[in-house]
Design an enzyme around this catalytic site. Structure first.
Site, PDB file in Angstrom:
ATOM      1  N   PHE A   6       0.842  -1.315  -0.015  1.00  0.00           N
ATOM      2  CA  PHE A   6       0.017   0.017   0.059  1.00  0.00           C
ATOM      3  C   PHE A   6       1.017   1.064  -0.056  1.00  0.00           C
ATOM      4  O   PHE A   6       1.836   1.280   0.754  1.00  0.00           O
ATOM      5  CB  PHE A   6      -0.956  -0.082   1.522  1.00  0.00           C
ATOM      6  CG  PHE A   6      -1.780  -1.441   1.276  1.00  0.00           C
ATOM      7  CD1 PHE A   6      -3.217  -0.746   1.003  1.00  0.00           C
ATOM      8  CD2 PHE A   6      -1.510  -2.202   1.992  1.00  0.00           C
ATOM      9  CE1 PHE A   6      -4.053  -1.899   0.924  1.00  0.00           C
ATOM     10  CE2 PHE A   6      -2.572  -3.190   2.081  1.00  0.00           C
ATOM     11  CZ  PHE A   6      -3.858  -3.097   1.723  1.00  0.00           C
ATOM     12  N   ASP A   7       0.407   2.237  -0.834  1.00  0.00           N
ATOM     13  CA  ASP A   7       0.933   3.572  -0.607  1.00  0.00           C
ATOM     14  C   ASP A   7       0.158   4.045   0.530  1.00  0.00           C
ATOM     15  O   ASP A   7      -0.595   3.454   1.092  1.00  0.00           O
ATOM     16  CB  ASP A   7       0.475   4.376  -1.702  1.00  0.00           C
ATOM     17  CG  ASP A   7       0.557   5.881  -1.575  1.00  0.00           C
ATOM     18  OD1 ASP A   7       1.981   6.239  -1.410  1.00  0.00           O
ATOM     19  OD2 ASP A   7      -0.243   6.697  -1.835  1.00  0.00           O
ATOM     20  N   LEU A   8       0.882   5.051   1.344  1.00  0.00           N
ATOM     21  CA  LEU A   8       0.356   5.779   2.512  1.00  0.00           C
ATOM     22  C   LEU A   8      -0.386   6.835   2.166  1.00  0.00           C
ATOM     23  O   LEU A   8      -1.779   6.862   2.550  1.00  0.00           O
ATOM     24  CB  LEU A   8       1.462   5.980   3.586  1.00  0.00           C
ATOM     25  CG  LEU A   8       1.217   6.494   4.882  1.00  0.00           C
ATOM     26  CD1 LEU A   8       0.510   5.483   5.536  1.00  0.00           C
ATOM     27  CD2 LEU A   8       2.236   7.071   5.535  1.00  0.00           C
ATOM     28  N   ASP A   9       0.007   7.920   1.839  1.00  0.00           N
ATOM     29  CA  ASP A   9      -0.690   9.262   1.613  1.00  0.00           C
ATOM     30  C   ASP A   9      -1.816   9.128   0.588  1.00  0.00           C
ATOM     31  O   ASP A   9      -1.462   8.890  -0.484  1.00  0.00           O
ATOM     32  CB  ASP A   9       0.245  10.424   1.288  1.00  0.00           C
ATOM     33  CG  ASP A   9       1.110  10.637   2.164  1.00  0.00           C
ATOM     34  OD1 ASP A   9       1.040  10.342   3.381  1.00  0.00           O
ATOM     35  OD2 ASP A   9       2.276  11.542   2.096  1.00  0.00           O
TER      36      ASP A   9
END
Length: 216
Positions: A6-9
């Site tokens: 997963f990306d975070l932002d």
């Protein structure tokens, strides 16, 4: 399919208000004669700070980056929020035995702070940040590094994100790609990236994973 990156932002945490405020604060200081609407700042969401500030002001990019980070850290906890259902979904995926990882273009200290703030740091077997790679997303390196750390391979993995850098990094590494329908840039933008699926909720993601696994 047993590995979910997963990306975070803009994917796991709603940091968009913080990012927009941080860019507006920084650009208003360095370019006070200009006015910035949210839409003017959208192109800065995704690329690294170095890339963005080098393009804006090569001689002062390091100072701009430090100025941005100072404001960003000070305002982090006040402006970052959960997306409805996302954290609950992460807990369900973790309980099902999926290997989870974070692949982000942010620096490690603020990433780890954000994960701890929402008590989700323990869910991830690896966190790959901008501090850990030579080549940022959309290069394959961050995704490949996460896969190695988790003992996984691209054919067993999905990269989930809200931006072109996330989707193209996954594609370049050979994983399946998932775009989140709550992305700030909107559905038309996501469709232009041609991910394997655009999800509208974590329940939608789980159903898609079940379907992909059945047909694998």
């Amino acid at each position: 399919m047993d590995t979910l990156l997963f990306d975070l932002d803009g994917t796991l945490l709603d940091t968009n208000p913080l990012i927009l405020a941080s860019f507006r604060h920084t650009l208003s200081y360095y370019f006070p004669e200009q006015t910035y609407r949210d839409e003017d700042l959208y192109p800065f969401i995704g690329p690294t700070l170095e890339k963005s500030f080098r393009e804006l002001n090569e001689p002062e990019w390091k100072e701009m980056q430090a100025f941005y980070r100072s404001f960003n850290i000070a305002m982090h906890d006040a402006l970052v929020a959960e997306y409805p259902g996302v954290i609950d979904g992460l807990h369900r995926l973790h309980a099902k035995g999926y290997k989870l990882g974070v692949v982000t273009s942010k620096g490690r200290p603020v990433v780890e702070h954000g994960l701890r703030l929402f008590n989700i740091d323990h869910l991830f077997g690896v966190v790959v940040t901008a501090d850990d790679v030579e080549n940022e997303k959309p290069h394959a390196e961050p995704v490949e590094q996460a896969l190695r750390a988790l003992g996984s391979t691209a054919d067993r993995a999905v990269m989930v994100g809200d931006n072109d850098t996330d989707i193209f990094s996954g594609k370049n590494a050979g994983t399946k790609t998932v775009a989140v329908g709550w992305a700030l840039k909107g559905r038309a933008f996501l469709e232009s990236l041609e991910p394997d699926v655009i999800i509208e909720s974590m329940e939608h993601f789980e159903a898609w994973l079940d379907e992909v696994t059945v047909h694998a």
